[in-house]
Design a protein around this motif. Structure first.
Motif, PDB file in Angstrom:
ATOM      1  N   GLU A  35      -3.660   3.682  -3.284  1.00 57.91           N
ATOM      2  CA  GLU A  35      -2.695   2.950  -4.037  1.00 57.91           C
ATOM      3  C   GLU A  35      -1.426   3.578  -4.270  1.00 57.91           C
ATOM      4  O   GLU A  35      -0.394   2.990  -4.696  1.00 57.91           O
ATOM      5  CB  GLU A  35      -3.220   2.709  -5.163  1.00 57.91           C
ATOM      6  N   GLY A  36      -1.254   5.031  -3.976  1.00 59.97           N
ATOM      7  CA  GLY A  36      -0.322   5.522  -4.015  1.00 59.97           C
ATOM      8  C   GLY A  36       0.093   5.902  -5.553  1.00 59.97           C
ATOM      9  O   GLY A  36       1.263   6.059  -6.046  1.00 59.97           O
ATOM     10  N   ASN A  37      -1.044   6.148  -6.291  1.00 61.93           N
ATOM     11  CA  ASN A  37      -0.898   6.171  -7.883  1.00 61.93           C
ATOM     12  C   ASN A  37      -0.618   7.897  -8.082  1.00 61.93           C
ATOM     13  O   ASN A  37      -1.495   8.644  -8.482  1.00 61.93           O
ATOM     14  CB  ASN A  37      -1.876   5.641  -8.703  1.00 61.93           C
ATOM     15  N   SER A  38       0.613   8.110  -8.050  1.00 57.29           N
ATOM     16  CA  SER A  38       1.021   9.606  -7.745  1.00 57.29           C
ATOM     17  C   SER A  38       0.834  10.279  -9.222  1.00 57.29           C
ATOM     18  O   SER A  38       0.609  11.305  -9.454  1.00 57.29           O
ATOM     19  CB  SER A  38       2.567   9.753  -7.356  1.00 57.29           C
ATOM     20  N   ALA A  65      -3.360   8.340   1.787  1.00 57.13           N
ATOM     21  CA  ALA A  65      -1.976   8.094   1.126  1.00 57.13           C
ATOM     22  C   ALA A  65      -1.203   7.792   2.183  1.00 57.13           C
ATOM     23  O   ALA A  65      -0.428   6.827   2.319  1.00 57.13           O
ATOM     24  CB  ALA A  65      -1.587   9.315   0.609  1.00 57.13           C
ATOM     25  N   HIS A  68      -1.965   4.348   3.904  1.00 57.42           N
ATOM     26  CA  HIS A  68      -1.550   3.067   3.008  1.00 57.42           C
ATOM     27  C   HIS A  68       0.065   3.190   2.805  1.00 57.42           C
ATOM     28  O   HIS A  68       0.474   2.426   2.055  1.00 57.42           O
ATOM     29  CB  HIS A  68      -2.198   3.270   1.811  1.00 57.42           C
ATOM     30  N   HIS A  70       2.280   5.573   1.571  1.00 58.29           N
ATOM     31  CA  HIS A  70       2.826   6.012   0.239  1.00 58.29           C
ATOM     32  C   HIS A  70       3.366   7.445   0.163  1.00 58.29           C
ATOM     33  O   HIS A  70       2.761   8.537   0.097  1.00 58.29           O
ATOM     34  CB  HIS A  70       1.492   6.162  -0.965  1.00 58.29           C
ATOM     35  N   THR A  73       3.436  10.108  -2.506  1.00 66.26           N
ATOM     36  CA  THR A  73       1.948  10.528  -2.909  1.00 66.26           C
ATOM     37  C   THR A  73       1.676  11.522  -1.712  1.00 66.26           C
ATOM     38  O   THR A  73       1.000  12.583  -1.913  1.00 66.26           O
ATOM     39  CB  THR A  73       1.002   9.393  -2.935  1.00 66.26           C
ATOM     40  N   TYR A 103       4.659   3.678   9.556  1.00 68.56           N
ATOM     41  CA  TYR A 103       5.399   4.189   8.280  1.00 68.56           C
ATOM     42  C   TYR A 103       6.290   5.619   8.606  1.00 68.56           C
ATOM     43  O   TYR A 103       5.833   6.418   8.404  1.00 68.56           O
ATOM     44  CB  TYR A 103       4.137   4.591   7.244  1.00 68.56           C
TER      45      TYR A 103
END
Length: 141
Positions: A35-38, A65, A68, A70, A73, A103
């Motif tokens: 989710e890229g929840n750094s 990471a 997806h 990010h 992240t 990306y």
């Protein structure tokens, strides 16, 4: 002298509960990478969680990471000791994942950390060629 009345299986139950907690935490960390929840990931990394952790398929936090998209992240994980060239069990590297998904911002971060565009199978270069990721091909040189 007192007799120990603790059932023998109580220790096994505590160990099993500890294992369940560890698995739940690992799942949470892998989900944070996807989710890229750094913020969450960074807190655990700062507390000593290994940036090199892999799941059953050999996918590292960094791979998830990168795959997806990010970039922030990815940079965080690299700062905490993740290896830009670690391949999963299928021989895929984070850079190849970023190339496959298209990306370029992630590719830049990985290349800046020394990712090898020719490592893995398929390599990032081959994936970028296969999927006509021209911006990533330009980055790979």
């Amino acid at each position: 002298m007192t007799e120990n009345t603790t059932p023998v299986h109580a220790g096994a139950q505590r160990a099993e509960a500890h294992d369940d907690d560890a698995l739940a935490l690992a799942h949470e960390l892998f989900q944070a990478a996807r989710e890229g929840n750094s913020a969450l990931l960074g807190a655990y990394l700062d507390a000593g969680a290994p940036a090199t952790m892999t799941n059953a398929a050999g996918d590292s936090l960094l791979m998830l990471a990168a795959y997806h998209g990010h970039a922030g992240t990815v940079g965080l994980l690299l700062q905490h000791g993740a290896d830009a060239n670690t391949a999963n069990d299928r021989g895929q590297t984070p850079l190849a994942g970023a190339a496959f998904k298209g990306y370029p911002d992630v590719a830049r971060v990985l290349l800046g950390a020394g990712a090898d565009p020719d490592a893995g199978a398929p390599s990032a270069r081959a994936a970028a060629q296969m999927f006509a990721r021209t911006e990533i091909l330009d980055l790979l040189g």
